[in-house]
Motif scaffolding. Structure first.
Motif, PDB file in Angstrom:
ATOM      1  N   THR A   1       0.834  -1.210   0.000  1.00 31.18           N
ATOM      2  CA  THR A   1       0.000   0.000   0.000  1.00 31.18           C
ATOM      3  C   THR A   1       0.862   1.251   0.000  1.00 31.18           C
TER       4      THR A   1
ATOM      5  N   ILE B   1      -0.368  10.636   6.486  1.00 26.81           N
ATOM      6  CA  ILE B   1      -0.875  10.289   5.153  1.00 26.81           C
ATOM      7  C   ILE B   1      -0.797   8.766   4.972  1.00 26.81           C
ATOM      8  N   ASP B   2       0.323   8.189   5.457  1.00 26.33           N
ATOM      9  CA  ASP B   2       0.429   6.726   5.430  1.00 26.33           C
ATOM     10  C   ASP B   2      -0.702   6.095   6.226  1.00 26.33           C
ATOM     11  N   ALA B   3      -1.000   6.701   7.382  1.00 25.15           N
ATOM     12  CA  ALA B   3      -2.055   6.151   8.241  1.00 25.15           C
ATOM     13  C   ALA B   3      -3.382   6.127   7.503  1.00 25.15           C
ATOM     14  N   LEU B   4      -3.658   7.196   6.769  1.00 24.06           N
ATOM     15  CA  LEU B   4      -4.906   7.261   6.011  1.00 24.06           C
ATOM     16  C   LEU B   4      -4.923   6.200   4.913  1.00 24.06           C
ATOM     17  N   GLU B   5      -3.832   6.095   4.160  1.00 25.73           N
ATOM     18  CA  GLU B   5      -3.761   5.095   3.088  1.00 25.73           C
ATOM     19  C   GLU B   5      -3.928   3.695   3.646  1.00 25.73           C
TER      20      GLU B   5
ATOM     21  N   ALA C   1      -5.417   2.908   6.442  1.00 24.84           N
ATOM     22  CA  ALA C   1      -6.797   2.732   6.914  1.00 24.84           C
ATOM     23  C   ALA C   1      -7.718   2.394   5.751  1.00 24.84           C
ATOM     24  N   LEU C   2      -7.495   3.047   4.596  1.00 19.63           N
ATOM     25  CA  LEU C   2      -8.320   2.761   3.421  1.00 19.63           C
ATOM     26  C   LEU C   2      -8.088   1.326   2.952  1.00 19.63           C
TER      27      LEU C   2
ATOM     28  N   GLN D   1     -13.663  -0.116   9.468  1.00 21.10           N
ATOM     29  CA  GLN D   1     -12.983   1.181   9.419  1.00 21.10           C
ATOM     30  C   GLN D   1     -12.254   1.507  10.708  1.00 21.10           C
ATOM     31  N   LEU D   2     -11.034   1.969  10.558  1.00 22.43           N
ATOM     32  CA  LEU D   2     -10.332   2.558  11.701  1.00 22.43           C
ATOM     33  C   LEU D   2     -10.919   3.946  11.898  1.00 22.43           C
ATOM     34  N   ARG D   3     -11.204   4.308  13.128  1.00 23.92           N
ATOM     35  CA  ARG D   3     -11.856   5.586  13.399  1.00 23.92           C
ATOM     36  C   ARG D   3     -10.932   6.496  14.205  1.00 23.92           C
TER      37      ARG D   3
ATOM     38  N   LEU E   1      -5.667  12.359   9.884  1.00 20.75           N
ATOM     39  CA  LEU E   1      -6.371  12.356   8.599  1.00 20.75           C
ATOM     40  C   LEU E   1      -7.552  11.393   8.593  1.00 20.75           C
ATOM     41  N   LEU E   2      -7.585  10.487   9.571  1.00 16.25           N
ATOM     42  CA  LEU E   2      -8.802   9.678   9.726  1.00 16.25           C
ATOM     43  C   LEU E   2      -9.946  10.611  10.110  1.00 16.25           C
TER      44      LEU E   2
ATOM     45  N   ARG F   1     -11.043  12.406   7.082  1.00 17.08           N
ATOM     46  CA  ARG F   1     -11.896  11.569   6.237  1.00 17.08           C
ATOM     47  C   ARG F   1     -13.318  11.495   6.788  1.00 17.08           C
ATOM     48  N   GLU F   2     -13.430  11.294   8.105  1.00 13.33           N
ATOM     49  CA  GLU F   2     -14.760  11.189   8.712  1.00 13.33           C
ATOM     50  C   GLU F   2     -15.540  12.493   8.533  1.00 13.33           C
TER      51      GLU F   2
ATOM     52  N   ARG G   1       5.612  16.042   3.649  1.00 15.60           N
ATOM     53  CA  ARG G   1       6.038  15.597   2.320  1.00 15.60           C
ATOM     54  C   ARG G   1       5.991  16.814   1.406  1.00 15.60           C
TER      55      ARG G   1
ATOM     56  N   ARG H   1      -0.229   5.610 -10.100  1.00 15.68           N
ATOM     57  CA  ARG H   1       0.697   4.962  -9.170  1.00 15.68           C
ATOM     58  C   ARG H   1       2.132   4.952  -9.705  1.00 15.68           C
TER      59      ARG H   1
END
Lengths: 89, 299
Positions: free
Chosen positions: A18, A45-49, A51-52, A61-63, B177-178, B181-182, B202, B258
């Motif tokens: 990922t 950003i890695d955490a979001l990717e 989680a997706l 889903q991770l919340r 960022l979770l 997203r929510e 980044r 990608r």
């Protein structure tokens, strides 16, 4: 080198593919080391990717408001344990 | 890029904020605006970093050596928006003549029930936008903010307007960022500023005013991961009590290949930087990044 459980190995592979972590194999990831900040050095950003990808692969889903987040994100081992508990597929 | 802003402008800003806010609250806007002249002069004489940064920036945008009056005007413009922040945060929007261009873009987005990234900058006053949106129009806005690096500003906002403070998503830890997203899934606009690199961000390299420098890659990456549109938001201070807010649709979807992700991020970020440059040229004195913006050039 620490031995990974089958699920830890699978999650390690998911993390590597990922996040496009070049030159890292699942065996390179210390299951007890932090994933974020020090250790593997992942960022939000890695955490979001991740989680997706986890929601695609394991159906949950991770919340952000999970009070256990500090523990869940602490290491590959902790994350894998969380996935084991929560997975719907 | 420069990481020194974390210390320098924050220190300078917190001094300026404290002083100007106190004056603004105690003495009112009219007296405050008069006092901005000596305060600006004081900063012109003592804040060497800000002065140097202003000169370098104005030289770049004006294409000639700026004089002290240009630098004074630049610092004064910043100080004026800091003073107005006091009144904006205490909900006194009726004091201001605020014109909005492209507002329908945001209203349509909100009506669609789908969230988006509202991409701002340190050009002009994001506060006008935030206060007007949240308190007047009830925008479902959440703002990603680095509160650990901006403690003085955060305390200031908390004290003056808890409603605004509640809209902040602190940039801290993997769940940051979770949360974004929510909020987005609830139809929120996610506000973030795209023109200042913080340690460990980044980055991508873009051409700005004719020179390459680094910009955060985060906003476009976020838009790509969350598959949401990006709307540019610029709020310029036009002197007196006048502000003008501009909205533009930057991207309906940010798609990253990608195989060439870096190049795609650079492309999309450059779209933002190009529009930023347009507004910077329109009103350079609204540029509120008082540090060596192209520092990396010399590296």
């Amino acid at each position: 080198m620490a031995v990974l459980s089958p699920l830890e190995l699978e999650v390690a592979r998911l993390i590597i593919s990922t996040l496009n972590l070049e030159g890292i194999t699942p065996e390179d990831i210390d299951p007890e080391a932090p994933l974020f900040g020090d250790g593997l050095g992942l960022d939000s950003i890695d955490a979001l990717e991740l989680a997706l990808a986890i929601s695609n692969s394991y159906g949950f889903q991770l919340r952000s408001d999970d009070t256990e987040n500090a523990r869940i994100f602490a290491s590959l081992r902790a994350l894998s344990q969380h996935i084991e508990q929560r997975r719907s597929r | 890029m420069s990481r020194q802003w974390i210390q320098l402008p924050e220190r300078g800003t917190s001094t300026a904020l404290g002083l100007i806010a106190w004056i603004g609250i105690r003495l009112g806007r009219r007296a405050g605006r008069l006092l901005l002249y000596p305060i600006t002069l004081y900063f012109l004489l003592t804040a060497a970093t800000a002065r140097r940064a202003s000169r370098a920036f104005l030289r770049q945008v004006l294409g000639r050596e700026p004089g002290y009056r240009h630098i004074f005007r630049h610092l004064h413009c910043f100080a004026a928006t800091i003073l107005d922040r006091v009144y904006l945060l205490t909900g006194q929007t009726e004091r201001f003549d605020i014109r909005i261009h492209g507002g329908q873009i945001v209203f349509d987005q909100i009506a669609s029930g789908r969230g988006c990234i509202l991409l701002g900058s340190h050009l002009g006053s994001f506060e006008v936008l935030r206060v007007l949106g949240v308190t007047l129009h009830r925008f479902p806005l959440k703002v990603l903010m680095n509160i650990d690096h901006n403690q003085a500003i955060t305390r200031f906002i908390n004290a003056l307007n808890p409603e605004i403070a509640a809209t902040i998503i602190p940039i801290r830890g993997p769940e940051t960022l979770l949360k974004a997203r929510e909020s987005l899934e609830e139809g929120c606009l996610i506000g973030t500023l795209g023109d200042r690199v913080v340690a460990n961000d980044r980055i991508t390299h873009c051409r700005f005013l004719g020179r390459q420098t680094s910009f955060p890659a985060g906003p476009m990456l976020l838009a790509a991961l969350l598959r949401c549109p990006v709307i540019l938001a610029v709020a310029l201070y036009r002197g007196g009590n006048r502000y003008e807010i501009y909205f533009e649709r930057l991207a309906d979807r940010v798609v990253l290949d990608r195989c060439q992700r870096q190049a795609d991020i650079q492309y999309w970020t450059q779209q933002y930087v190009d529009r930023l440059e347009y507004y910077v040229r329109n009103d350079p004195y609204n540029w509120f990044n008082f540090y060596d913006y192209w520092q990396e050039d010399r590296a």
